[in-house]
Structure formats: C-alpha cells, structure tokens
Design an enzyme around this catalytic site. Structure first.
Site, PDB file in Angstrom:
ATOM      1  N   GLU A  77       0.355   3.235   1.589  1.00 40.58           N
ATOM      2  CA  GLU A  77      -0.055   3.918   3.221  1.00 40.58           C
ATOM      3  C   GLU A  77       1.553   4.123   4.058  1.00 40.58           C
ATOM      4  O   GLU A  77       1.914   4.820   5.200  1.00 40.58           O
ATOM      5  CB  GLU A  77      -1.004   3.497   3.953  1.00 40.58           C
ATOM      6  CG  GLU A  77      -2.227   3.920   3.876  1.00 40.58           C
ATOM      7  CD  GLU A  77      -2.461   5.105   4.972  1.00 40.58           C
ATOM      8  OE1 GLU A  77      -2.085   5.723   5.698  1.00 40.58           O
ATOM      9  OE2 GLU A  77      -2.724   6.179   4.284  1.00 40.58           O
TER      10      GLU A  77
ATOM     11  N   TYR B  13      -1.601   0.262  10.741  1.00 45.86           N
ATOM     12  CA  TYR B  13      -1.375  -0.153   9.291  1.00 45.86           C
ATOM     13  C   TYR B  13      -0.491  -0.177   8.336  1.00 45.86           C
ATOM     14  O   TYR B  13      -0.043  -1.581   7.652  1.00 45.86           O
ATOM     15  CB  TYR B  13      -3.009   0.430   9.191  1.00 45.86           C
ATOM     16  CG  TYR B  13      -3.037   0.258   6.909  1.00 45.86           C
ATOM     17  CD1 TYR B  13      -3.500  -1.587   6.761  1.00 45.86           C
ATOM     18  CD2 TYR B  13      -2.538   0.410   6.568  1.00 45.86           C
ATOM     19  CE1 TYR B  13      -4.046  -2.013   5.457  1.00 45.86           C
ATOM     20  CE2 TYR B  13      -2.662   0.568   4.655  1.00 45.86           C
ATOM     21  CZ  TYR B  13      -3.578  -0.938   4.723  1.00 45.86           C
ATOM     22  OH  TYR B  13      -3.956  -0.836   3.172  1.00 45.86           O
TER      23      TYR B  13
ATOM     24  N   SER C  65       0.502  -0.890   0.468  1.00 46.27           N
ATOM     25  CA  SER C  65       0.054  -0.006  -0.126  1.00 46.27           C
ATOM     26  C   SER C  65       0.455   1.484  -0.106  1.00 46.27           C
ATOM     27  O   SER C  65       1.843   1.660   0.148  1.00 46.27           O
ATOM     28  CB  SER C  65      -0.935  -0.310   1.469  1.00 46.27           C
ATOM     29  OG  SER C  65      -1.660   1.366   1.756  1.00 46.27           O
TER      30      SER C  65
HETATM   31  P1  NAP Z   1     -11.432  -4.217   2.344  1.00 48.43           P
HETATM   32  O1  NAP Z   1     -12.614  -4.298   1.497  1.00 48.43           O
HETATM   33  O2  NAP Z   1     -10.776  -3.541   3.925  1.00 48.43           O
HETATM   34  O3  NAP Z   1     -11.527  -5.762   2.441  1.00 48.43           O
HETATM   35  C1  NAP Z   1     -10.405  -6.708   3.138  1.00 48.43           C
HETATM   36  C2  NAP Z   1     -10.118  -7.884   3.200  1.00 48.43           C
HETATM   37  O4  NAP Z   1     -10.265  -8.551   4.144  1.00 48.43           O
HETATM   38  C3  NAP Z   1     -12.400  -8.874   3.487  1.00 48.43           C
HETATM   39  O5  NAP Z   1     -12.907  -9.212   2.355  1.00 48.43           O
HETATM   40  C4  NAP Z   1     -12.224  -8.820   5.102  1.00 48.43           C
HETATM   41  O6  NAP Z   1     -13.125  -9.892   5.088  1.00 48.43           O
HETATM   42  C5  NAP Z   1     -11.133  -9.605   4.859  1.00 48.43           C
HETATM   43  N1  NAP Z   1     -10.763  -9.891   6.761  1.00 48.43           N
HETATM   44  C6  NAP Z   1     -10.489  -9.702   7.044  1.00 48.43           C
HETATM   45  N2  NAP Z   1      -9.793  -9.895   8.567  1.00 48.43           N
HETATM   46  C7  NAP Z   1      -9.567 -11.044   8.232  1.00 48.43           C
HETATM   47  C8  NAP Z   1      -8.963 -11.940   8.725  1.00 48.43           C
HETATM   48  N3  NAP Z   1      -8.474 -12.222   9.958  1.00 48.43           N
HETATM   49  N4  NAP Z   1      -8.515 -13.359   7.780  1.00 48.43           N
HETATM   50  C9  NAP Z   1      -9.011 -13.136   6.379  1.00 48.43           C
HETATM   51  N5  NAP Z   1      -9.524 -12.030   5.364  1.00 48.43           N
HETATM   52  C10 NAP Z   1      -9.590 -11.344   6.806  1.00 48.43           C
HETATM   53  O7  NAP Z   1      -9.727  -3.853   1.591  1.00 48.43           O
HETATM   54  P2  NAP Z   1      -9.861  -3.956  -0.420  1.00 48.43           P
HETATM   55  O8  NAP Z   1     -10.220  -2.207  -0.182  1.00 48.43           O
HETATM   56  O9  NAP Z   1     -10.728  -4.770  -1.013  1.00 48.43           O
HETATM   57  O10 NAP Z   1      -8.154  -3.748  -0.117  1.00 48.43           O
HETATM   58  C11 NAP Z   1      -7.913  -4.987  -0.109  1.00 48.43           C
HETATM   59  C12 NAP Z   1      -6.665  -4.978  -0.358  1.00 48.43           C
HETATM   60  O11 NAP Z   1      -5.835  -4.180  -0.914  1.00 48.43           O
HETATM   61  C13 NAP Z   1      -6.192  -5.435   1.681  1.00 48.43           C
HETATM   62  O12 NAP Z   1      -4.857  -5.842   1.570  1.00 48.43           O
HETATM   63  C14 NAP Z   1      -5.870  -3.748   1.633  1.00 48.43           C
HETATM   64  O13 NAP Z   1      -5.155  -3.820   2.690  1.00 48.43           O
HETATM   65  C15 NAP Z   1      -4.691  -3.091   0.842  1.00 48.43           C
HETATM   66  N6  NAP Z   1      -4.998  -2.575  -0.362  1.00 48.43           N
HETATM   67  C16 NAP Z   1      -6.681  -1.431  -0.701  1.00 48.43           C
HETATM   68  C17 NAP Z   1      -6.460  -0.377  -0.707  1.00 48.43           C
HETATM   69  C18 NAP Z   1      -7.378   0.335  -1.878  1.00 48.43           C
HETATM   70  O14 NAP Z   1      -6.899   1.643  -1.504  1.00 48.43           O
HETATM   71  N7  NAP Z   1      -8.314  -0.118  -1.458  1.00 48.43           N
HETATM   72  C19 NAP Z   1      -4.352  -0.061  -1.096  1.00 48.43           C
HETATM   73  C20 NAP Z   1      -3.768  -0.078  -1.662  1.00 48.43           C
HETATM   74  C21 NAP Z   1      -3.452  -1.472  -0.167  1.00 48.43           C
HETATM   75  P3  NAP Z   1     -14.518  -9.447   5.913  1.00 48.43           P
HETATM   76  O15 NAP Z   1     -15.200  -8.547   4.588  1.00 48.43           O
HETATM   77  O16 NAP Z   1     -15.191 -10.487   6.650  1.00 48.43           O
HETATM   78  O17 NAP Z   1     -14.498  -8.668   7.205  1.00 48.43           O
HETATM   79  O1  F7E Z   2      -9.184   8.102   4.195  1.00 49.42           O
HETATM   80  C1  F7E Z   2      -9.166  12.008   5.313  1.00 49.42           C
HETATM   81  C2  F7E Z   2      -7.864  10.991   6.203  1.00 49.42           C
HETATM   82  O2  F7E Z   2      -9.714   6.188   5.279  1.00 49.42           O
HETATM   83  C3  F7E Z   2      -9.064   9.165   3.460  1.00 49.42           C
HETATM   84  C4  F7E Z   2      -7.411   2.066   2.683  1.00 49.42           C
HETATM   85  O3  F7E Z   2      -7.598   1.356   1.450  1.00 49.42           O
HETATM   86  O4  F7E Z   2      -6.475   3.682   1.001  1.00 49.42           O
HETATM   87  C5  F7E Z   2      -7.451   3.598   2.439  1.00 49.42           C
HETATM   88  O5  F7E Z   2      -6.637   3.751   3.201  1.00 49.42           O
HETATM   89  C6  F7E Z   2      -7.960  10.066   3.896  1.00 49.42           C
HETATM   90  C7  F7E Z   2      -7.624  10.739   5.476  1.00 49.42           C
HETATM   91  O6  F7E Z   2      -8.028   6.040   3.270  1.00 49.42           O
HETATM   92  C8  F7E Z   2     -12.791  11.193   6.858  1.00 49.42           C
HETATM   93  O7  F7E Z   2      -8.228  10.988   7.397  1.00 49.42           O
HETATM   94  C9  F7E Z   2     -11.142  13.273   6.311  1.00 49.42           C
HETATM   95  O8  F7E Z   2      -6.272  11.927   5.198  1.00 49.42           O
HETATM   96  O9  F7E Z   2     -10.850   6.847   3.028  1.00 49.42           O
HETATM   97  P1  F7E Z   2      -9.319   6.520   3.744  1.00 49.42           P
HETATM   98  P2  F7E Z   2      -6.691   6.282   3.965  1.00 49.42           P
HETATM   99  O10 F7E Z   2      -6.736   5.961   5.006  1.00 49.42           O
HETATM  100  O11 F7E Z   2      -5.965   6.764   2.734  1.00 49.42           O
HETATM  101  C10 F7E Z   2      -4.380   2.760   1.382  1.00 49.42           C
HETATM  102  C11 F7E Z   2      -4.297   3.300   0.315  1.00 49.42           C
HETATM  103  C12 F7E Z   2      -4.876   1.879   2.080  1.00 49.42           C
HETATM  104  O12 F7E Z   2      -4.326   1.147   1.802  1.00 49.42           O
HETATM  105  C13 F7E Z   2      -5.686   1.550   2.828  1.00 49.42           C
HETATM  106  O13 F7E Z   2      -6.334   0.400   3.391  1.00 49.42           O
HETATM  107  O14 F7E Z   2      -9.466  11.128   4.592  1.00 49.42           O
HETATM  108  N1  F7E Z   2     -10.350  11.555   5.917  1.00 49.42           N
HETATM  109  N2  F7E Z   2     -12.742  13.050   7.329  1.00 49.42           N
HETATM  110  C14 F7E Z   2     -11.112  10.484   6.794  1.00 49.42           C
HETATM  111  N3  F7E Z   2     -11.598   9.283   6.106  1.00 49.42           N
HETATM  112  C15 F7E Z   2     -12.272   8.255   6.904  1.00 49.42           C
HETATM  113  N4  F7E Z   2     -12.497   7.591   6.611  1.00 49.42           N
HETATM  114  N5  F7E Z   2     -13.472   9.291   7.269  1.00 49.42           N
HETATM  115  C16 F7E Z   2     -13.650  10.456   7.639  1.00 49.42           C
HETATM  116  O15 F7E Z   2     -14.539  11.144   8.122  1.00 49.42           O
END
Ligand code: NAP
Ligand code: F7E
Length: 344
Positions: free
Chosen positions: A130, A152, A128
């Site tokens: 992050e 995270y 990620s």
């Molecule tokens: P998501 O919607 O939050 O999905 C997370 C998945 O992980 C869900 O299927 C969840 O199951 C499963 N999970 C949680 N705890 C678990 C456990 N103990 N054992 C097995 N599975 C478990 O995340 P996403 O947005 O699809 O992201 C997919 C991956 O890419 C994640 O690893 C995330 O950290 C990474 N990532 C995401 C982004 C982004 O912008 N979306 C960017 C960079 C990296 P449940 O449905 O049961 O909760």
């Molecule tokens: O926050 C700001 C918050 O929670 C984005 C995950 O998929 O992308 C995701 O992480 C920004 C942050 O995503 C609210 O402070 C303001 O600066 O949507 P987010 P994230 O933290 O960028 C990365 C790449 C991953 O890997 C992660 O799994 O938005 N923000 N106001 C807020 N964020 C939330 N959630 N809620 C608010 O009300």
C-alpha cells in the site's frame, strides 16, 4: 529462541505463531482486552501450546508504550515481529488518527525498547505494498518510490522509514518486509477476497442471494498468507537486516477473483454480484504488481500457492463454513442474511 509477536490474533500472527512453534520457538503474543474473545484464529495453538508455556499471551496494546517496553524487558525476546495494526485501508479513512497512531507509535515504541536493551534483538516491521500507491503498472521492488494513498499507507511509510533509520543510526537489526496482499481462510471477512469466498459459500448453500462489492477493476498481486509468513521468518534469519518484497508476480482484478470463485461452484458471478458506491474509497490504489526477485534469489523464497489454488482453498473452506451456518440457521441460532453492517 524466543519471539514476541504483536498482532498474534490476526491472520499473519496465527500462521507465524504456528510456524515458529514448529521450529521450537517459545512464542509470546500480545492480546488486546476486548469485551468478547478475540483469539479464535489461535485457539487451536492455545489448546496445544500453552500447557508447556511454549505459547504465552500477554494483555497489552501498541498504544500502551509502557506495557510494551516492560514486556520486551521481561520476555527478553530474540526476535520481535510487529504485525499489529488497524490493517483495513477503507477503515483507515474513517479512523485516520487511530490508524496513524498505531502504525507510527507502535513501531517506534518497540524500536526504542530494543535499542536500550542489553541484548541483540531482531525486529520485523510489517511493511505493505500500500506504500506504493498503485498508480502505474510497473513491477514494484525494494527501490520503487512510495506514493501512499490512504492514512493506512502513510502510517506504513513512517514505520518503514523509522525502521531503516534505527538500522542505520543504532545498528538495530530492523527488517522491513514489504508484503503484497496475502490471503487465506483466516483473512478478515471484510477484506474483498474473503468477502467473496464467504459469499460464494453461502450463495451455493442457498442462504445468501447477492454479494455487494465496490470497485471491481482494482487489481492486486494476491498470494497465500502461509507462504508469506515463511518469508518473514527467512528475512529474520538472513545475515543482515534489509528490506524485502514478497509477491507472486501476477496481478488480478477483483472481478477476476470473483469470476474464479463463482466458477468453482458452477455459478456465474454476473448473476449475483452487484456494486455499490458505499464500498468505494476516497482514494483508490488501482494496480499492484510485485517483483520479489531479491527474496527469491537470496532467501530462496518462493510462493507455493498460485492464484487459482488460493481461490480454491478459500472457497472450499467457506463452503464448509456455510454448511455450519445452515445447521445454525435450521436451529434459529443465526439470522438468514449476512452482511457486515458497518464496514467496507
Ligand atoms: P489483521 O488480520 O487485521 O491483524 C491485525 C492484528 O493487529 C490483530 O491481531 C489485531 O488484534 C492487532 N491489533 C489491532 N490493533 C491493535 C492495537 N491497538 N494493539 C495491538 N494489536 C493490535 O492483519 P494481517 O492481515 O494479519 O496483517 C498483519 C500485518 O501485516 C499488519 O500490520 C498489516 O497491516 C500488514 N500487512 C498485511 C498484508 C496482507 O495482505 N494481509 C499485506 C501487507 C502488510 P485484534 O485481533 O484484537 O483486532
Ligand atoms: O481491498 C477493492 C478495494 O480491502 C482490495 C490489507 O491487508 O492489502 C490489504 O489492503 C481491493 C481494493 O485490501 C470491495 O477497493 C472492491 O482496491 O481486500 P482489500 P487492500 O485495500 O488491498 C494491503 C497490502 C495491506 O497492507 C492491507 O493491510 O478490493 N474492493 N469491493 C473491495 N474491498 C473491500 N474490502 N470490500 C469490498 O466490497
């Protein structure tokens, strides 16, 4: 081809399964037992692909190493995509140990199982943006320095490094996809983009009056999840395992996302958005901007959906969802206000 996906019930798991099934893969996914059903994002795939066993779900958990290992031994997948995680950054400050256990033990459990299997299995780790920490405005690529700002982010750095270590030490085909934020109508409702699109739909439908957010100045490189799962698959088809960045190359603030979303329903965000400290994090990633030229040049990957189109896709979806909520409300089946009571 057989693929095993952890996190199949999440946003990316759902889109990736759809893509792999369309390529003729037999897809296996792990599902956590929960007290209510958690397969909403893949229910359409379940109804069409479980009859012929092209989609098979197994109860497991990333923390149950014996079940993960047995599953890999039994399924004998060609590709494993490790998408499972506690993926919410703010929640990772509240549940730091669980987030870390999942991020670290999950990846190494799978890598160990693969290493001892008498078969070449490719491994994808969901790394990620992050991990970079976001303190500078530089464009970030595969060689940029990690400076995680949350439990995270730190857990993702471990998983990233251990994947590289298994690649270099044991010749495991371990790929790190360093994905910048990617969003969609399947995005969890407590991530900021979906929180905004959902609120805009409900405000336009007259069933919500305000939207409470945290830091409006945080800036992210937001792409469309469907584009990014294609990139994951392309990385796994490349002739060698490497690290790859996927990003759009444009960074927008939370405020800009909200402005664009409210504009689509002819409303002014300033009239509806309020801010609260309860949505601020103990440590913030201020600015993220990705340079995906490596994936663009070598994998021929590019994001098809730009910022404005992404906001439109999400808002249009949530306008329709709000119409369904209005119907339920009229039948007294849901309460008139909606704000998730616990999380950020
Ligand atoms: P998501 O919607 O939050 O999905 C997370 C998945 O992980 C869900 O299927 C969840 O199951 C499963 N999970 C949680 N705890 C678990 C456990 N103990 N054992 C097995 N599975 C478990 O995340 P996403 O947005 O699809 O992201 C997919 C991956 O890419 C994640 O690893 C995330 O950290 C990474 N990532 C995401 C982004 C982004 O912008 N979306 C960017 C960079 C990296 P449940 O449905 O049961 O909760
Ligand atoms: O926050 C700001 C918050 O929670 C984005 C995950 O998929 O992308 C995701 O992480 C920004 C942050 O995503 C609210 O402070 C303001 O600066 O949507 P987010 P994230 O933290 O960028 C990365 C790449 C991953 O890997 C992660 O799994 O938005 N923000 N106001 C807020 N964020 C939330 N959630 N809620 C608010 O009300």
């Amino acid at each position: 081809m057989k693929a095993l996906i952890t996190g199949i019930t999440g946003q990316d798991g759902a889109y990736l399964s759809e893509l792999l099934l369309s390529h003729g893969y037999e897809v296996h996914g792990i599902v956590r037992r929960s007290s209510s059903f958690n397969t909403a994002r893949i229910d359409n795939l379940i109804s069409t692909h479980t009859k012929d066993n092209m989609l098979q779900l197994h109860y497991s958990d990333l923390l149950d190493s014996s079940s993960i290992t047995n599953l890999i031994n039994n399924v004998q997948p060609d590709e494993v995509y490790n998408l499972g995680a506690q993926s919410h950054v703010a929640v990772s400050f509240q549940n730091p140990i669980l987030t870390t256990q999942l991020g670290t033990l999950g990846s190494i459990t799978i890598l160990e199982a693969i290493r001892h299997l008498d078969k070449d299995v490719k491994f994808y780790q969901a790394s990620s943006s992050e991990m970079f920490g976001g303190s500078s405005k530089d464009m970030l690529n595969e060689n940029s320095v990690f400076d995680a700002k949350s439990p995270y982010g730190a857990s993702k750095v471990f998983a990233h490094e251990i994947t590289k270590i298994y690649r270099e030490s044991y010749n495991v085909f371990g790929v790190n996809g360093i994905l910048f934020n990617h969003e969609s109508p399947l995005r969890g409702e407590t991530f900021v983009t979906r929180k905004i699109s959902k609120a805009v739909g409900r405000i336009a439908a007259g069933i919500q009056s305000k939207l409470t957010l945290g830091n409006l100045d945080a800036s992210r490189d937001w792409g469309y999840a469907k584009d990014y799962v294609k990139g994951m698959w392309l990385m796994m088809q490349h002739n060698q395992a490497e690290d790859w960045v996927l990003a759009t190359g444009t960074s927008k603030t939370v405020r800009e996302f909200a402005e664009e979303a409210f504009k689509l329903v002819n409303l002014n965000m300033e009239d509806y958005v309020i801010t609260s400290e309860k949505y601020l994090r103990p440590n913030e990633v201020d600015y993220l901007l990705g340079d995906s030229s490596k994936a663009r040049n070598i994998l021929n990957w590019k994001p098809e959906v730009g910022f404005k189109e992404l906001v439109k896709i999400m808002v249009e979806f949530d306008i329709n969802e709000a119409k369904k909520d209005v119907a339920l409300l009229n039948d007294n089946l849901i309460s008139p206000t909606w704000e998730y009571p616990v999380v950020k």
